[in-house]
Design a protein around this motif. Structure first.
Motif, short mmCIF file in Angstrom:
data_model
loop_
_atom_site.label_atom_id
_atom_site.label_comp_id
_atom_site.label_asym_id
_atom_site.label_seq_id
_atom_site.Cartn_x
_atom_site.Cartn_y
_atom_site.Cartn_z
N GLU A 48 0.82 -1.22 0.00
CA GLU A 48 0.00 0.00 0.00
C GLU A 48 0.86 1.27 0.00
OE1 GLU A 48 -2.96 -0.09 3.08
OE2 GLU A 48 -3.90 -1.87 2.18
N LEU A 49 2.07 1.14 0.54
CA LEU A 49 2.95 2.32 0.64
C LEU A 49 3.68 2.63 -0.65
CD1 LEU A 49 4.68 1.63 4.08
CD2 LEU A 49 3.18 3.55 3.54
N VAL A 50 3.99 1.56 -1.40
CA VAL A 50 4.83 1.71 -2.59
C VAL A 50 4.10 1.13 -3.80
CG1 VAL A 50 7.07 1.05 -3.59
CG2 VAL A 50 6.88 1.46 -1.14
N PRO A 51 3.89 1.92 -4.85
CA PRO A 51 3.16 1.39 -6.01
C PRO A 51 3.94 0.39 -6.84
CG PRO A 51 3.85 3.67 -6.38
CD PRO A 51 4.25 3.33 -4.99
N GLY A 52 5.28 0.46 -6.77
CA GLY A 52 6.11 -0.41 -7.60
C GLY A 52 6.18 -1.83 -7.05
N PRO A 53 6.98 -2.69 -7.68
CA PRO A 53 7.05 -4.09 -7.27
C PRO A 53 7.56 -4.28 -5.84
CG PRO A 53 8.23 -3.72 -9.35
CD PRO A 53 7.87 -2.38 -8.80
N VAL A 54 6.90 -5.16 -5.11
CA VAL A 54 7.30 -5.51 -3.74
C VAL A 54 7.61 -7.01 -3.74
CG1 VAL A 54 6.53 -5.69 -1.34
CG2 VAL A 54 5.88 -3.68 -2.72
N SER A 55 8.88 -7.33 -3.59
CA SER A 55 9.28 -8.75 -3.63
C SER A 55 8.98 -9.44 -2.32
CB SER A 55 10.77 -8.88 -3.93
OG SER A 55 11.06 -8.51 -5.25
N ALA A 56 8.25 -10.56 -2.42
CA ALA A 56 7.91 -11.37 -1.26
C ALA A 56 8.36 -12.80 -1.58
CB ALA A 56 6.41 -11.32 -0.99
N GLU A 57 9.21 -13.34 -0.71
CA GLU A 57 9.88 -14.60 -1.05
C GLU A 57 9.16 -15.83 -0.52
OE1 GLU A 57 14.04 -14.18 -0.60
OE2 GLU A 57 14.48 -16.33 -0.74
N VAL A 58 9.08 -16.86 -1.36
CA VAL A 58 8.50 -18.13 -0.92
C VAL A 58 9.51 -18.82 0.00
CG1 VAL A 58 7.23 -18.41 -3.11
CG2 VAL A 58 9.45 -19.52 -2.83
N THR A 59 9.01 -19.74 0.83
CA THR A 59 9.93 -20.48 1.69
C THR A 59 9.88 -21.97 1.39
OG1 THR A 59 8.24 -20.46 3.41
CG2 THR A 59 9.98 -18.81 3.58
N ALA A 60 8.95 -22.39 0.52
CA ALA A 60 8.93 -23.79 0.09
C ALA A 60 10.16 -24.02 -0.78
CB ALA A 60 7.66 -24.06 -0.71
N VAL A 61 10.64 -25.27 -0.78
CA VAL A 61 11.83 -25.54 -1.60
C VAL A 61 11.52 -26.46 -2.79
CG1 VAL A 61 13.54 -25.07 0.19
CG2 VAL A 61 12.55 -27.37 0.00
N HIS A 62 10.29 -26.98 -2.82
CA HIS A 62 9.91 -27.83 -3.95
C HIS A 62 8.87 -27.11 -4.81
CE1 HIS A 62 12.35 -30.96 -2.43
NE2 HIS A 62 11.70 -30.99 -1.27
N ALA A 68 2.27 -22.97 -4.97
CA ALA A 68 1.13 -22.67 -4.08
C ALA A 68 1.42 -21.39 -3.28
CB ALA A 68 0.87 -23.85 -3.16
N GLU A 69 2.61 -21.31 -2.71
CA GLU A 69 2.95 -20.10 -1.92
C GLU A 69 2.99 -18.86 -2.83
OE1 GLU A 69 5.75 -22.11 1.58
OE2 GLU A 69 6.52 -20.44 0.39
N GLY A 70 3.57 -19.02 -4.01
CA GLY A 70 3.67 -17.90 -4.94
C GLY A 70 2.30 -17.38 -5.32
N ARG A 71 1.37 -18.31 -5.58
CA ARG A 71 0.01 -17.88 -5.96
C ARG A 71 -0.66 -17.15 -4.80
NH1 ARG A 71 -1.15 -23.46 -9.12
NH2 ARG A 71 -0.47 -22.77 -11.19
N LYS A 72 -0.43 -17.65 -3.58
CA LYS A 72 -1.04 -16.99 -2.41
C LYS A 72 -0.44 -15.58 -2.24
CE LYS A 72 -1.92 -17.45 2.49
NZ LYS A 72 -2.09 -18.34 3.62
N LEU A 73 0.87 -15.46 -2.36
CA LEU A 73 1.51 -14.15 -2.21
C LEU A 73 1.04 -13.19 -3.29
CD1 LEU A 73 5.16 -15.30 -1.34
CD2 LEU A 73 3.51 -14.23 0.22
N ALA A 74 0.92 -13.70 -4.52
CA ALA A 74 0.52 -12.84 -5.65
C ALA A 74 -0.88 -12.26 -5.45
CB ALA A 74 0.59 -13.62 -6.95
#
Ligand code: E4P
Length: 219
Positions: A48-62, A68-74
């Motif tokens: 909400e603070l920044v209009p540009g891309p905000v990187s949020a990292e998955v923690t699953a390794v497979h 699944a995590e990526g879709r939830k974060l997106a």
């Protein structure tokens, strides 16, 4: 060159974003752990603070877990950029998520070959870590130079942007810009340090001292 801020500290991001100089944010699990806060809440607030891309990292390794995590974060916000590690599974997940229209930042890149694979997997950004290479006696900036040169050889097929990460000093930023990297992600201190110059401080003090002698005011 665009500047991202490399932190998960929401107050710090709000303060720096007010300058209008922040084009995006990168986080990683270590930065989130430092805040002691809920990851998903933090990502929502930053978006909400920044209009540009905000990187949020998955923690699953497979692959399946990353997807699944990526879709939830997106789904958290339209400007979420899913961060995936530069592993085989990470590249597969990058291909899948980018095909779905999700922005992807492929992180932990330490070689030009890895960067090429990230580009082929459709990454929006690839993050070469310059500071961590310098730490082990390698030349982090040589990697940036190599990747920028390689990507420039394929302007019609490679759209991936070089996001210089693990930045430790203002000189890293200047050198990355000189080499033509698209983006650098800066720890807040490095962004603040970029503005500093002793001659600026000295010059300003002298101007103000002379101005005082005039006895005038602008307002
Ligand atoms: C950014 O995306 C990276 O996670 C970050 O720049 C890593 O920096 P560090 O090597 O200082 O931890």
């Amino acid at each position: 060159m665009r500047f991202f801020i490399d932190t998960a500290d929401v107050a710090e991001i709000a303060d720096l974003a007010a300058s209008g100089l922040v084009d995006g944010v990168t986080t990683n699990p270590s930065l989130v752990a430092k805040t002691g806060r809920n990851f998903l809440e933090v990502v929502r607030e930053i978006c909400e603070l920044v209009p540009g891309p905000v990187s949020a990292e998955v923690t699953a390794v497979h692959y399946e877990g990353m997807l699944a995590e990526g879709r939830k974060l997106a789904k958290l916000a339209p400007n979420v950029c899913v961060k995936l590690p530069l592993t085989w599974d990470g590249l597969k997940a990058c291909k899948a998520l980018s095909s779905e229209g999700t922005q992807v930042n492929v992180t932990l890149c330490f070689s030009a070959g890895q960067a090429l694979l990230a580009a082929k997997a459709g990454a929006t950004f690839v993050s070469p870590f310059v500071g961590r290479l310098d730490d082990i006696g390698h030349e982090g900036m040589q990697l940036i130079s190599d990747i920028v040169e390689i990507f420039r050889n394929y302007p019609d097929t490679i759209r991936t942007e070089v996001l210089v990460a693990s930045v430790r000093t203002p000189n890293h930023v200047i050198e990355a810009a000189r080499l033509g990297a698209h983006v650098a992600t800066l720890p807040p201190k490095v962004l603040r340090d970029l503005v500093q110059h002793p001659l600026t401080d000295k010059g300003l003090a002298a101007f103000l001292k002379d101005w005082e002698k005039t006895g005038q005011r602008i307002l």
